[in-house]
Design an enzyme around this catalytic site. Structure first.
Site, PDB file in Angstrom:
ATOM      1  N   ASP A   1       0.939  -1.171  -0.077  1.00 18.97           N
ATOM      2  CA  ASP A   1      -0.192  -0.102   0.049  1.00 18.97           C
ATOM      3  C   ASP A   1       0.994   1.273   0.137  1.00 18.97           C
ATOM      4  O   ASP A   1       1.380   1.352   1.078  1.00 18.97           O
ATOM      5  CB  ASP A   1      -1.052  -0.090   1.224  1.00 18.97           C
ATOM      6  CG  ASP A   1      -1.850   1.251   1.366  1.00 18.97           C
ATOM      7  OD1 ASP A   1      -1.477   2.182   0.744  1.00 18.97           O
ATOM      8  OD2 ASP A   1      -2.889   1.101   1.927  1.00 18.97           O
TER       9      ASP A   1
ATOM     10  N   LYS B   1      -2.588  15.767 -10.323  1.00 18.12           N
ATOM     11  CA  LYS B   1      -1.681  15.601 -11.462  1.00 18.12           C
ATOM     12  C   LYS B   1      -0.586  16.932 -11.755  1.00 18.12           C
ATOM     13  O   LYS B   1       0.334  16.387 -12.481  1.00 18.12           O
ATOM     14  CB  LYS B   1      -2.566  15.434 -12.669  1.00 18.12           C
ATOM     15  CG  LYS B   1      -3.328  13.835 -12.763  1.00 18.12           C
ATOM     16  CD  LYS B   1      -2.498  12.929 -12.598  1.00 18.12           C
ATOM     17  CE  LYS B   1      -3.159  11.565 -12.768  1.00 18.12           C
ATOM     18  NZ  LYS B   1      -2.384  10.227 -12.181  1.00 18.12           N
TER      19      LYS B   1
ATOM     20  N   THR C   1     -11.170   2.133 -17.464  1.00 14.61           N
ATOM     21  CA  THR C   1     -10.321   1.242 -16.397  1.00 14.61           C
ATOM     22  C   THR C   1     -11.267   1.257 -15.271  1.00 14.61           C
ATOM     23  O   THR C   1     -12.312   1.910 -15.159  1.00 14.61           O
ATOM     24  CB  THR C   1      -8.807   1.694 -16.215  1.00 14.61           C
ATOM     25  OG1 THR C   1      -8.925   3.061 -15.447  1.00 14.61           O
ATOM     26  CG2 THR C   1      -8.120   1.686 -17.428  1.00 14.61           C
ATOM     27  N   LEU C   2     -10.745   0.530 -14.128  1.00  6.76           N
ATOM     28  CA  LEU C   2     -11.517   0.511 -12.857  1.00  6.76           C
ATOM     29  C   LEU C   2     -11.509   2.040 -12.354  1.00  6.76           C
ATOM     30  O   LEU C   2     -12.487   2.555 -11.698  1.00  6.76           O
ATOM     31  CB  LEU C   2     -10.520  -0.316 -12.086  1.00  6.76           C
ATOM     32  CG  LEU C   2     -11.220  -0.901 -10.835  1.00  6.76           C
ATOM     33  CD1 LEU C   2     -12.411  -1.739 -10.965  1.00  6.76           C
ATOM     34  CD2 LEU C   2     -10.153  -1.600 -10.005  1.00  6.76           C
ATOM     35  N   ALA C   3     -10.447   2.936 -12.641  1.00  9.02           N
ATOM     36  CA  ALA C   3     -10.498   4.154 -12.222  1.00  9.02           C
ATOM     37  C   ALA C   3     -11.458   5.043 -12.957  1.00  9.02           C
ATOM     38  O   ALA C   3     -11.583   6.276 -12.519  1.00  9.02           O
ATOM     39  CB  ALA C   3      -9.038   4.682 -12.425  1.00  9.02           C
TER      40      ALA C   3
ATOM     41  N   TYR D   1     -12.963  16.370 -12.573  1.00 11.98           N
ATOM     42  CA  TYR D   1     -11.681  15.648 -12.245  1.00 11.98           C
ATOM     43  C   TYR D   1     -11.333  16.436 -10.913  1.00 11.98           C
ATOM     44  O   TYR D   1     -10.419  15.758 -10.426  1.00 11.98           O
ATOM     45  CB  TYR D   1     -10.832  15.781 -13.585  1.00 11.98           C
ATOM     46  CG  TYR D   1      -9.579  15.057 -13.493  1.00 11.98           C
ATOM     47  CD1 TYR D   1      -9.726  13.451 -13.280  1.00 11.98           C
ATOM     48  CD2 TYR D   1      -8.490  15.235 -13.315  1.00 11.98           C
ATOM     49  CE1 TYR D   1      -8.798  12.769 -13.545  1.00 11.98           C
ATOM     50  CE2 TYR D   1      -7.118  14.634 -13.470  1.00 11.98           C
ATOM     51  CZ  TYR D   1      -7.664  13.065 -13.519  1.00 11.98           C
ATOM     52  OH  TYR D   1      -6.350  12.416 -13.234  1.00 11.98           O
TER      53      TYR D   1
END
Ligand code: NAD
Ligand code: 0WE
Length: 258
Positions: A67, A165, A196-198, A158
């Site tokens: 993690d 980012k 994707t999962l994200a 976002y």
């Protein structure tokens, strides 16, 4: 042909076959690299071992839990890597997280805790992993992270991930300056939107994909493997003169004005 035989690549952020990290790992493995995968939690261990097998790495590669929000787990995973391999060459950072509410609510309402978590997991982790990896990169190395255009321009929802980012892209430049003397290069790929999962649970994701089809010079969305190809290039000797850069793999979307 890029030949990475004898090179060791450590990949963080491979949750499943749809992960951007999967296409990066695929390309690195195809080029001959040995893969070390790192998964977030015990729950993902079996999945990680299956992914290693799919990537043709069941005999050679290995998978460790980490993690990235925990210093002791980062120390432990690199101790395990140091024991298994005398050297590493490539580090892939494909990790990001912000609490779901922060990607839904008005940006103005971003809480201190959600800001902290987003920056801890999505930005600080790159610095911590680079510091842990550098001593093992005795023959120089390449570090690559994944970013998004939302770090430069505003995309609805976002939110704090955009701020993170922007910080990540700046961290790429500062790390490149810090590690350059050891011949360790640090770069980012700014990928276009990918399901994707994200990307799950993000409202209006279709709208984001459709805007790319309409506006991008190539009039289509990117394929995962196009990120893998660019990542392979940036981590290979072909990119030996490139560091501190953000390379867009977005079908040209970012160059358009309207
Ligand atoms: P993904 O969900 O497959 O990958 C995100 C990964 O982060 C997962 O493997 C998850 O386990 C890992 N992670 C989250 N918290 C962690 C923690 N505390 N410790 C360790 N690992 C943790 O999604 P993805 O789209 O492949 O995302 C990978 C990267 O690509 C992210 O940095 C994302 O911002 C970036 N990116 C994604 C897109 C897109 O549209 N999907 C576009 C540009 C950039
Ligand atoms: O970086 C990302 C997403 C990263 C992400 C996704 C989630 C969803 C689940 C970080 N944290 C979380 N937390 C969760 O609970 N992308 C580049 C994909 C993405 O996300 C968007 C996008 C795009 C593109 C959110 C809003 C608008 C566009």
């Amino acid at each position: 042909m890029i030949d990475l035989k004898g090179k060791v690549a450590v990949v963080f952020g491979l949750a499943n076959k749809r992960s951007i990290a999967y296409s990066v790992a695929q390309k690195l493995a195809e080029a001959g690299a040995t893969l070390v995968l790192s998964y977030q939690s015990e729950r993902l261990q079996r999945e990680a071992e299956e992914l290693l097998e799919d990537l043709g790495q069941s005999g050679t590669g290995c998978a460790f839990r980490c993690d990235v929000s925990r210093d002791e787990e980062i120390d432990a995973v690199f101790a395990q890597i140091a024991e298994a391999f005398s050297r590493i060459d490539i580090l892939i950072h494909s990790v990001a997280f912000a609490p779901a509410d922060a990607l839904k609510n008005d940006f103005l309402l971003t809480s201190r805790e959600d800001f902290r978590i987003a920056h801890d997991i999505s930005v600080y982790s790159l610095i911590a992993l680079a510091r842990a990896a550098a001593p093992l990169m005795s023959d120089g190395g390449a570090i690559l992270t994944l970013t998004y255009y939302g770090g430069e321009k505003v995309f609805p929802n976002y939110n704090v991930m955009g701020v993170a980012k922007a910080a990540l892209e700046s961290a790429v430049r500062y790390l490149a300056a810090s590690l350059g003397a050891r011949n360790i290069r640090v770069n980012a790929v700014s990928a276009g939107p990918i399901r994707t999962l994200a990307a799950r649970g993000i409202g209006d994701f279709n709208q984001i994909l459709d805007a790319v089809t309409l506006r991008a010079p190539l009039h289509r969305n990117i394929e995962q493997i196009e990120v893998g190809n660019t990542a392979l290039f940036l981590c290979s000797p072909l990119a030996s003169g490139i560091t501190g850069e953000v390379t867009f793999v977005d079908c040209g979307f970012n160059i358009t004005g309207i």
